[in-house]
Design an enzyme around this catalytic site. Sequence first.
Site, PDB file in Angstrom:
ATOM      1  N   ASP A  47     -12.369  37.022 -36.454  1.00 31.42           N
ATOM      2  CA  ASP A  47     -11.959  36.130 -35.375  1.00 31.42           C
ATOM      3  C   ASP A  47     -10.734  36.701 -34.673  1.00 31.42           C
ATOM      4  O   ASP A  47      -9.694  36.907 -35.305  1.00 31.42           O
ATOM      5  CB  ASP A  47     -11.631  34.747 -35.946  1.00 31.42           C
ATOM      6  CG  ASP A  47     -11.236  33.779 -34.844  1.00 31.42           C
ATOM      7  OD1 ASP A  47     -12.137  33.126 -34.299  1.00 31.42           O
ATOM      8  OD2 ASP A  47     -10.038  33.702 -34.507  1.00 31.42           O
ATOM      9  N   TYR A  52      -3.745  37.617 -28.987  1.00 39.25           N
ATOM     10  CA  TYR A  52      -3.175  38.105 -30.245  1.00 39.25           C
ATOM     11  C   TYR A  52      -2.610  39.519 -30.077  1.00 39.25           C
ATOM     12  O   TYR A  52      -1.872  40.004 -30.941  1.00 39.25           O
ATOM     13  CB  TYR A  52      -4.206  38.097 -31.389  1.00 39.25           C
ATOM     14  CG  TYR A  52      -4.809  36.738 -31.701  1.00 39.25           C
ATOM     15  CD1 TYR A  52      -4.214  35.560 -31.249  1.00 39.25           C
ATOM     16  CD2 TYR A  52      -5.974  36.622 -32.446  1.00 39.25           C
ATOM     17  CE1 TYR A  52      -4.776  34.317 -31.531  1.00 39.25           C
ATOM     18  CE2 TYR A  52      -6.534  35.395 -32.732  1.00 39.25           C
ATOM     19  CZ  TYR A  52      -5.938  34.237 -32.266  1.00 39.25           C
ATOM     20  OH  TYR A  52      -6.502  33.030 -32.541  1.00 39.25           O
ATOM     21  N   LYS A  81     -11.419  35.339 -27.384  1.00 39.95           N
ATOM     22  CA  LYS A  81     -11.085  34.115 -26.641  1.00 39.95           C
ATOM     23  C   LYS A  81     -10.406  34.429 -25.311  1.00 39.95           C
ATOM     24  O   LYS A  81      -9.599  35.359 -25.225  1.00 39.95           O
ATOM     25  CB  LYS A  81     -10.151  33.228 -27.487  1.00 39.95           C
ATOM     26  CG  LYS A  81     -10.646  33.033 -28.906  1.00 39.95           C
ATOM     27  CD  LYS A  81      -9.811  32.060 -29.704  1.00 39.95           C
ATOM     28  CE  LYS A  81     -10.238  32.072 -31.161  1.00 39.95           C
ATOM     29  NZ  LYS A  81      -9.560  33.088 -31.984  1.00 39.95           N
ATOM     30  N   HIS A 114      -9.765  29.521 -25.054  1.00 37.82           N
ATOM     31  CA  HIS A 114      -8.733  29.380 -26.092  1.00 37.82           C
ATOM     32  C   HIS A 114      -8.083  27.988 -26.104  1.00 37.82           C
ATOM     33  O   HIS A 114      -7.760  27.439 -27.146  1.00 37.82           O
ATOM     34  CB  HIS A 114      -7.664  30.463 -25.905  1.00 37.82           C
ATOM     35  CG  HIS A 114      -7.021  30.893 -27.182  1.00 37.82           C
ATOM     36  ND1 HIS A 114      -6.749  32.203 -27.487  1.00 37.82           N
ATOM     37  CD2 HIS A 114      -6.599  30.180 -28.252  1.00 37.82           C
ATOM     38  CE1 HIS A 114      -6.179  32.272 -28.686  1.00 37.82           C
ATOM     39  NE2 HIS A 114      -6.082  31.050 -29.162  1.00 37.82           N
TER      40      HIS A 114
END
Length: 302
Positions: A47, A52, A81, A114
Site C-alpha cells: 500500500d 508518501y 493514491k 486519498h
Amino acid sequence: MTVPEKILTLNNGKKMPIFGLGTWQSGPGEVGNAIKEAIKAGYRHIDGALIYGNEKEIGVSLQEIFKSGEVKREDLFLTSKLWNNFHRPELVLESFNQTLKDLQVEYVDLYMMHWPVAQAPLEEQYNAVFENIPIIDTWREMEKIYKSGKAKAIGVCNFPIHLLEDLISKAEIIPAVNQVELHPYLPQQKLVDFCHQHNIQVTAYSPLGTRTNPSVLNDSVITEVAKKYNKSPAQVVLSWNVQRGVIVIPKSTHKARLLENMSFFTLAQEDMDKINKITTRARACYPERFKVLNIFTDFADN
Ligand code: A2P
C-alpha cells in the site's frame, strides 16, 4: 467467526490480499529494503501513495525483485493514491501517470482518492487552501483511468458514510474499497458495516493504533488477550480487524515485525467482544486543518 480467506474479492471480481505492507513514513533507504523483505516473507500487497514521497524507491526495488524472478508483476497487488492537490480534473491523470512512472509499472491494482478534500495545486501539503471541486468530478477522472485498464480497481480513503452515500448515488463505478483509520480505539463499526453492506471492502490504516496516545498495543485488555493466546499485542489487534473482514496494512521496516504482522489467528467471540468494548475514541482520525470543512464529524461515531 473464523479468520476469513486471505484473499478478498472486490465488487468488480478482482482479488485483493487481506493483509499488505503499509509504506507511510517508511523513509528513504528503508522502504526499498522493507519491500524486498516483505515479499520474501510472503506479502503480496503493498500500500503506497504519491504523498508518501517514496514511490520512486519502491519502483527501483520492484524492478530488482521482478528481475530476480522471485515474483512477477501479476503476483502483486499495488495500491497508490491521488493526493489532495491534484483534484482538478486536468491534474488527475497527470498525477496518476507520475505514480506509474515512479513505480515503473504499467498499471496499479487499486487507485484511491486519498481524501475527499481538494486543495489548491502546488500548495504545501499542510497548507489548508481548499478548493470547491465536487468529489464526483475527481471521481469521474478516476473512472476514466479505471476504464483505460491502468488501474484494475478504484477506491476512496477517509470517506465517512454521508460522503459515500453521495458518491454512490452519482458514480458510474462504485468504489471497490474505502481505506480509513481502524483499530480497537477507533473501530468505526457503523462505517465498516455500511461499506460491507454496499459491497465495498474496507482497509484499515494505522491498524496497530500506534498513532493514538496511549498506544492500543499497551492496552491492558489487548495484552491480557495476547497472553492468553501466546501472541503479541500486534497480532491480536491485526487478527481482530481481519476477523471482522477488514484488510490490514501494518507498516514496518523491520524483518522480525514484518513476519510477526502476517501471522493471524482466530479469536474467541468473548475476546472479540472484550476488545470491542475498549474504544476510547482517543483521537479524531483526520488532520486538524480539515476541521473547518465539517465533513468528518461522524468518524468517531461508533
Ligand atoms: P517500525 O517500522 O520501526 O517497525 P501502523 O501501520 O499501524 O501505523 O504502525 C506502524 C508503526 O508501528 C511503526 O512505527 C512501526 O515501526 C510500528 N510497528 C510495526 N509493527 C509492529 C509490531 N509488531 N509491534 C510494535 N510496533 C510495530
